[in-house]
Design an enzyme around this catalytic site. Structure first.
Site, PDB file in Angstrom:
ATOM      1  N   TRP A  43       0.838  -1.207   0.000  1.00  0.00           N
ATOM      2  CA  TRP A  43       0.000   0.000   0.000  1.00  0.00           C
ATOM      3  C   TRP A  43       0.867   1.249   0.000  1.00  0.00           C
ATOM      4  O   TRP A  43       0.575   2.226  -0.700  1.00  0.00           O
ATOM      5  CB  TRP A  43      -0.980  -0.011   1.174  1.00  0.00           C
TER       6      TRP A  43
ATOM      7  N   LYS B 256     -12.278  -2.003   7.038  1.00  0.00           N
ATOM      8  CA  LYS B 256     -11.527  -2.849   7.959  1.00  0.00           C
ATOM      9  C   LYS B 256     -12.021  -2.686   9.393  1.00  0.00           C
ATOM     10  O   LYS B 256     -12.405  -3.648  10.019  1.00  0.00           O
ATOM     11  CB  LYS B 256     -10.031  -2.546   7.881  1.00  0.00           C
TER      12      LYS B 256
ATOM     13  N   ASP C   5      -1.693   6.611   6.218  1.00  0.00           N
ATOM     14  CA  ASP C   5      -2.730   5.675   5.802  1.00  0.00           C
ATOM     15  C   ASP C   5      -2.981   4.767   7.003  1.00  0.00           C
ATOM     16  O   ASP C   5      -2.112   3.993   7.401  1.00  0.00           O
ATOM     17  CB  ASP C   5      -2.225   4.877   4.588  1.00  0.00           C
TER      18      ASP C   5
HETATM   19  C1  LIG Z   1      -7.140  -1.965   2.347  1.00  0.00           C
HETATM   20  C2  LIG Z   1      -6.087  -0.946   2.323  1.00  0.00           C
HETATM   21  C3  LIG Z   1      -6.001   0.007   1.287  1.00  0.00           C
HETATM   22  C4  LIG Z   1      -6.916  -0.013   0.095  1.00  0.00           C
HETATM   23  O1  LIG Z   1      -8.160   0.428   0.448  1.00  0.00           O
HETATM   24  P1  LIG Z   1      -9.317   0.638  -0.627  1.00  0.00           P
HETATM   25  O2  LIG Z   1     -10.368   1.257   0.226  1.00  0.00           O
HETATM   26  O3  LIG Z   1      -9.664  -0.712  -1.159  1.00  0.00           O
HETATM   27  O4  LIG Z   1      -8.808   1.547  -1.670  1.00  0.00           O
HETATM   28  C5  LIG Z   1      -5.026   0.967   1.371  1.00  0.00           C
HETATM   29  N1  LIG Z   1      -4.170   1.020   2.399  1.00  0.00           N
HETATM   30  C6  LIG Z   1      -4.220   0.103   3.407  1.00  0.00           C
HETATM   31  C7  LIG Z   1      -3.237   0.201   4.531  1.00  0.00           C
HETATM   32  C8  LIG Z   1      -5.168  -0.891   3.388  1.00  0.00           C
HETATM   33  O5  LIG Z   1      -5.215  -1.787   4.391  1.00  0.00           O
END
Ligand SMILES: *Cc1c(COP(=O)(O)O)cnc(C)c1O
Length: 361
Positions: free
Chosen positions: A102, A196, A172
């Protein structure tokens, strides 16, 4: 009806009480005669839902008043572009720490738009640790400094924040938001896909210091402009109404049933410790990352044999422990144990792993 223990990395489990409440309110939300899904986002009833979602998030995460909360769409992945478009309008550069897939995606998206620089990376050991960071190597003129706080795929997390001085730290937090108390003041911006730890897919939450919401870079589309969403209370266009409603229910559960993030952290620590302790004592299974950087949310492990991994995933699934297969780029197993995974789910998984181990001596 029997519900499985879902160890998916996302979308993931929701608290059962939240699902029950949503079911109860499905056909007639609090006497409105309609479902939240059918409601105009401009109605008074809906306004009160989005307002309480926002104020609950502010309360639960202790978000100061000089931070804006935005409810957006497009997933955390859209933030990989929105952050550079909106935050890098001055020097046009930003620093990135590469700690997994990511983080890498955030970096390559930013590279298309601005001068993005890799400060450090743990790619040399397949992202099994968080690299040491030397502030002397940071660009003091960068518009922001980006990290992926919890690495969902590899199962590591930052244990210490980089000292970026006056350069805003952007994180993030898709896979760890709401799992423990964090000091929001240390960040210029935090973003997370909701699927999540916050609610269903379709909602993306951005928490941003108000002074960072300025004019975006030239040519930025309206829908990609934080300022537009901030000025319109996240209602420039139709927001993901139902996902916001479920997020509100999740926050009510966190506040009232769990007792807040400090309590949530205790439960999460307990769950993670149960699984890690077993992995450390097992002769069959082992964890894959450096202990110091172990994630509390995503726990990858392997047997050392691909065939045995596959057999385990299959047997676990048949026993009601689903989605334990590791990410397609990593293999092995991964147990994602987000907030809604009950302690009992991890206890039972460990018991199942012990049985599997005993049968495969
Ligand atoms: C799941 C995840 C993403 C991607 O998220 P989307 O909502 O599917 O774009 C990005 N960064 C992290 C750390 C993630 O766990």
């Amino acid at each position: 009806m029997s519900r499985v223990y879902n160890f998916s990395a996302g979308p993931s489990m929701l608290p059962e009480s939240v699902l029950r409440k949503a079911a109860e309110e499905m056909l007639d939300y609090q006497g409105s005669g309609q479902s939240v899904m059918e409601m105009s986002h401009r109605s008074k009833t809906y306004q009160s839902i989005i307002d309480s979602c926002s104020s609950l998030l502010r309360e639960v995460m202790d978000i100061p008043e000089d931070y804006e909360i935005l409810f957006l769409q497009g997933g955390a992945s859209s933030q990989f572009a929105m952050a550079p478009l909106n935050l890098a309008a001055k020097s046009g550069s930003a620093d990135f720490v590469i700690t997994g897939q990511w983080a890498k995606k955030a970096f390559s998206e930013a590279k298309k738009l601005i001068k993005a620089r890799e400060v450090a990376s743990s790619a040399d050991k397949t992202f099994t640790y968080i690299p040491e960071l030397d502030p002397a190597s940071f660009d003091p003129n960068a518009d922001y400094f980006h990290i992926c706080y919890n690495n969902t795929i590899y199962g590591t997390r930052f244990v210490e924040l980089p000292d970026t001085g006056s350069v805003p730290l952007v994180a993030d937090m898709s896979s760890c938001i709401l799992s423990e108390p964090i000091d929001v003041r240390k960040f210029g911006m935090i973003y997370a896909g909701a699927q999540k730890n916050m609610g269903p897919a379709g909602l993306t939450v951005v928490i941003i210091r108000k002074d960072l919401i300025g004019e975006p870079r030239e040519g930025t589309p309206t829908m990609f402009t934080y300022k537009i969403h901030a000025e319109n209370g996240s209602m420039y266009n139709t927001p993901p109404t139902y996902a916001i409603y479920i997020c509100k229910l999740v926050l009510e559960w966190l506040k009232n049933d769990i007792g807040g993030l400090a309590e949530m952290k205790k439960i999460n620590e307990k769950k993670a410790a149960m699984l890690y302790d077993y992995l450390d004592s097992s002769k069959l299974f082992k964890g894959t990352v450096e202990k110091k950087y172990r994630s509390m949310m995503n726990i990858p492990f392997v047997t050392g044999s691909e065939e045995l991994d596959a057999e385990f995933v299959k047997a676990a699934s048949a026993a009601g422990f689903v989605n334990l297969k590791g990410h397609r780029t990593v293999g092995g197993m991964r147990a994602s144990i987000y907030n809604a995974m009950p302690v009992e789910g991890v206890e039972k998984l460990v018991a199942f792993m012990k049985e599997f181990e005993a049968a495969h001596q």
